[in-house]
Design a protein around this motif. Sequence first.
Motif, PDB file in Angstrom:
ATOM      1  N   GLN A  55     -17.092  22.051  37.821  1.00  0.00           N
ATOM      2  CA  GLN A  55     -16.967  20.885  36.948  1.00  0.00           C
ATOM      3  C   GLN A  55     -15.761  20.941  36.017  1.00  0.00           C
ATOM      4  OE1 GLN A  55     -18.616  17.911  36.445  1.00  0.00           O
ATOM      5  NE2 GLN A  55     -19.707  18.240  38.362  1.00  0.00           N
ATOM      6  N   GLY A  56     -14.810  21.843  36.250  1.00  0.00           N
ATOM      7  CA  GLY A  56     -13.644  21.908  35.373  1.00  0.00           C
ATOM      8  C   GLY A  56     -12.857  20.619  35.373  1.00  0.00           C
ATOM      9  N   ALA A  57     -12.424  20.172  36.544  1.00  0.00           N
ATOM     10  CA  ALA A  57     -11.702  18.896  36.641  1.00  0.00           C
ATOM     11  C   ALA A  57     -12.618  17.742  36.287  1.00  0.00           C
ATOM     12  CB  ALA A  57     -11.145  18.718  38.049  1.00  0.00           C
ATOM     13  N   GLY A  58     -13.888  17.866  36.641  1.00  0.00           N
ATOM     14  CA  GLY A  58     -14.835  16.793  36.358  1.00  0.00           C
ATOM     15  C   GLY A  58     -14.973  16.504  34.886  1.00  0.00           C
ATOM     16  N   MET A  59     -15.106  17.531  34.065  1.00  0.00           N
ATOM     17  CA  MET A  59     -15.248  17.312  32.626  1.00  0.00           C
ATOM     18  C   MET A  59     -13.950  16.759  32.023  1.00  0.00           C
ATOM     19  SD  MET A  59     -18.361  17.835  31.771  1.00  0.00           S
ATOM     20  CE  MET A  59     -18.792  17.195  33.394  1.00  0.00           C
ATOM     21  N   ALA A  60     -12.796  17.154  32.574  1.00  0.00           N
ATOM     22  CA  ALA A  60     -11.529  16.598  32.094  1.00  0.00           C
ATOM     23  C   ALA A  60     -11.453  15.101  32.385  1.00  0.00           C
ATOM     24  CB  ALA A  60     -10.356  17.327  32.754  1.00  0.00           C
ATOM     25  N   ILE A  61     -11.925  14.694  33.562  1.00  0.00           N
ATOM     26  CA  ILE A  61     -11.904  13.282  33.913  1.00  0.00           C
ATOM     27  C   ILE A  61     -12.915  12.507  33.075  1.00  0.00           C
ATOM     28  CG2 ILE A  61     -12.402  11.656  35.797  1.00  0.00           C
ATOM     29  CD1 ILE A  61     -11.182  13.853  37.687  1.00  0.00           C
ATOM     30  N   GLU A  62     -14.088  13.104  32.844  1.00  0.00           N
ATOM     31  CA  GLU A  62     -15.049  12.470  31.936  1.00  0.00           C
ATOM     32  C   GLU A  62     -14.445  12.302  30.543  1.00  0.00           C
ATOM     33  OE1 GLU A  62     -18.951  13.990  31.556  1.00  0.00           O
ATOM     34  OE2 GLU A  62     -19.430  13.886  33.684  1.00  0.00           O
ATOM     35  N   GLU A  74     -19.190  12.293  20.906  1.00  0.00           N
ATOM     36  CA  GLU A  74     -19.838  11.960  22.171  1.00  0.00           C
ATOM     37  C   GLU A  74     -19.720  13.089  23.189  1.00  0.00           C
ATOM     38  OE1 GLU A  74     -19.221   9.069  26.045  1.00  0.00           O
ATOM     39  OE2 GLU A  74     -18.343   8.454  24.130  1.00  0.00           O
ATOM     40  N   ARG A  75     -18.584  13.791  23.203  1.00  0.00           N
ATOM     41  CA  ARG A  75     -18.285  14.693  24.305  1.00  0.00           C
ATOM     42  C   ARG A  75     -18.648  16.164  24.080  1.00  0.00           C
ATOM     43  NH1 ARG A  75     -18.407  13.712  28.919  1.00  0.00           N
ATOM     44  NH2 ARG A  75     -16.989  15.429  29.416  1.00  0.00           N
ATOM     45  N   TRP A  76     -18.675  16.643  22.845  1.00  0.00           N
ATOM     46  CA  TRP A  76     -18.685  18.084  22.662  1.00  0.00           C
ATOM     47  C   TRP A  76     -19.952  18.746  23.203  1.00  0.00           C
ATOM     48  CZ3 TRP A  76     -21.801  21.539  20.090  1.00  0.00           C
ATOM     49  CH2 TRP A  76     -22.751  21.009  19.200  1.00  0.00           C
ATOM     50  N   GLU A  77     -21.125  18.130  22.998  1.00  0.00           N
ATOM     51  CA  GLU A  77     -22.363  18.781  23.424  1.00  0.00           C
ATOM     52  C   GLU A  77     -22.466  18.857  24.949  1.00  0.00           C
ATOM     53  OE1 GLU A  77     -26.022  18.421  20.607  1.00  0.00           O
ATOM     54  OE2 GLU A  77     -25.057  16.442  20.660  1.00  0.00           O
ATOM     55  N   ARG A  78     -22.062  17.794  25.629  1.00  0.00           N
ATOM     56  CA  ARG A  78     -22.104  17.832  27.098  1.00  0.00           C
ATOM     57  C   ARG A  78     -21.153  18.902  27.632  1.00  0.00           C
ATOM     58  NH1 ARG A  78     -23.644  15.316  31.760  1.00  0.00           N
ATOM     59  NH2 ARG A  78     -22.079  14.828  33.345  1.00  0.00           N
ATOM     60  N   ASN A  79     -19.942  18.944  27.095  1.00  0.00           N
ATOM     61  CA  ASN A  79     -18.991  19.961  27.529  1.00  0.00           C
ATOM     62  C   ASN A  79     -19.499  21.369  27.237  1.00  0.00           C
ATOM     63  OD1 ASN A  79     -16.869  18.397  28.673  1.00  0.00           O
ATOM     64  ND2 ASN A  79     -16.213  17.793  26.624  1.00  0.00           N
ATOM     65  N   ALA A  80     -20.088  21.558  26.066  1.00  0.00           N
ATOM     66  CA  ALA A  80     -20.624  22.878  25.714  1.00  0.00           C
ATOM     67  C   ALA A  80     -21.746  23.278  26.660  1.00  0.00           C
ATOM     68  CB  ALA A  80     -21.127  22.863  24.265  1.00  0.00           C
ATOM     69  N   ASN A  81     -22.580  22.321  27.029  1.00  0.00           N
ATOM     70  CA  ASN A  81     -23.680  22.597  27.947  1.00  0.00           C
ATOM     71  C   ASN A  81     -23.161  23.001  29.318  1.00  0.00           C
ATOM     72  OD1 ASN A  81     -26.325  22.805  28.850  1.00  0.00           O
ATOM     73  ND2 ASN A  81     -26.542  20.620  29.252  1.00  0.00           N
ATOM     74  N   VAL A  82     -22.142  22.292  29.803  1.00  0.00           N
ATOM     75  CA  VAL A  82     -21.567  22.632  31.104  1.00  0.00           C
ATOM     76  C   VAL A  82     -20.891  24.002  31.046  1.00  0.00           C
ATOM     77  CG1 VAL A  82     -19.894  21.945  32.863  1.00  0.00           C
ATOM     78  CG2 VAL A  82     -21.330  20.217  31.779  1.00  0.00           C
ATOM     79  N   GLN A  83     -20.177  24.288  29.958  1.00  0.00           N
ATOM     80  CA  GLN A  83     -19.576  25.618  29.805  1.00  0.00           C
ATOM     81  C   GLN A  83     -20.640  26.713  29.879  1.00  0.00           C
ATOM     82  OE1 GLN A  83     -17.418  24.630  26.017  1.00  0.00           O
ATOM     83  NE2 GLN A  83     -15.834  25.940  26.916  1.00  0.00           N
ATOM     84  N   ALA A  84     -21.730  26.515  29.145  1.00  0.00           N
ATOM     85  CA  ALA A  84     -22.780  27.528  29.101  1.00  0.00           C
ATOM     86  C   ALA A  84     -23.472  27.670  30.442  1.00  0.00           C
ATOM     87  CB  ALA A  84     -23.802  27.168  28.013  1.00  0.00           C
TER      88      ALA A  84
END
Length: 392
Positions: A309-316, A343-353
């Motif tokens: 999801q690296g590219a995916g989160m960048a596109i989101e 809006e974005r930080w929690e989703r990105n943090a969840n995907v990172q974790a």
Amino acid sequence: MAAHILIAGGGIAGLASALALARRRHRVDLLEQAVAFGEIGAGIQLGPNVTRRLQALGVSEGLMRVAARPEALVVRSATAGNEIARLPLGNAMLHNYAAPYLCVHRADLHALLLAAVRGSGAVRLTTGARVAQVTARDDSVSAASSDARVWEADALIGADGLWSTVRPSVIEDASPPRATGHTAWRAMVDQSALPAALRSTRVDVWLGPRLHAVSYPVRRGDALNVVVLAEAAPEGDARDWDRRTSLAALQQATGRTCGQLQALLEAVPSWRAWTLNDRPPLTGPHQMAGERIALTGDAAHPMLPYLAQGAGMAIEDAVALADALDGGAAAQVPAAFARYAAERWERNANVQARARRNGEIFHATGLVRIGRDAALRVLGARLLDVPWLYDA
């Protein structure tokens, strides 16, 4: 009145941001440090959450012409070779999430976004411009390149990757990215050059002690992307993710694998490698934006490749950033960036974790590995599917 926005970085994160903003009629200057735009030969998996946003950016028709649409995700033992679990993709993903699951060559996606950006008429592209200094003011921000050129605008987006030079202007963190102790070997091979038994229309994943391997089709299925990730000591420059290497170096890290996987690795004509580095998951919106400077993609939240999801989160990020700035004039940039970060930080943090956790699960040994395989055999697709990710 639309805003004038600078973007540092011409990779997928920067181009997606530029395209999203151009579609909202903002004026964009994109600064790329390389002397020419381009991407290296690696594959990307695009889940429905990502292809849905690429549809919104108007590039889905071109994407379908260059992508492969795998029929299933199949998990196997890297040592025994037996199938452990399977998740239908293809029509099942389209039915469940109203968007396809695709695999694409990174260079093809990059070229598609670049063509769309050039066709927008709202983005000025400058190459050979590495941002070396950022100066933020109350009503503007400027970026100076290493050769002393200066650009000034209403806002700046740092889309300049893991080793971002814009990041310190948002986050007072002098620590470099963390070495994970994992190395990735990757290769791309024409399917026509492989024996029939090694060709694939699936995403194949092999799980082994302290390693896993992934292969999937790209370029309409004409090529196969192969990646092996193992716990191995880092070599060379940590910033070099296109280092020439060999099958012998790979096998030294992985040891002997099952016959099918071993045959695939030996059929690949050449290998490239990079050492995986990352940062801790985000802890708050302040790590994604501040006043007139925002971060997207790896500049804000580098992702280990264990959730694809690296590219995916960048596109989101790109679409969310444009949504936050929609209709906003220059004076409204700080409030828009605050909305974006919130809006974005929690989703990105969840995907990172989750990506970090997946790395531990994929590479498990002993009783944990036995328990993992047993759970996959019983629950199969229920464990492999991720509705919280794909349905957003």
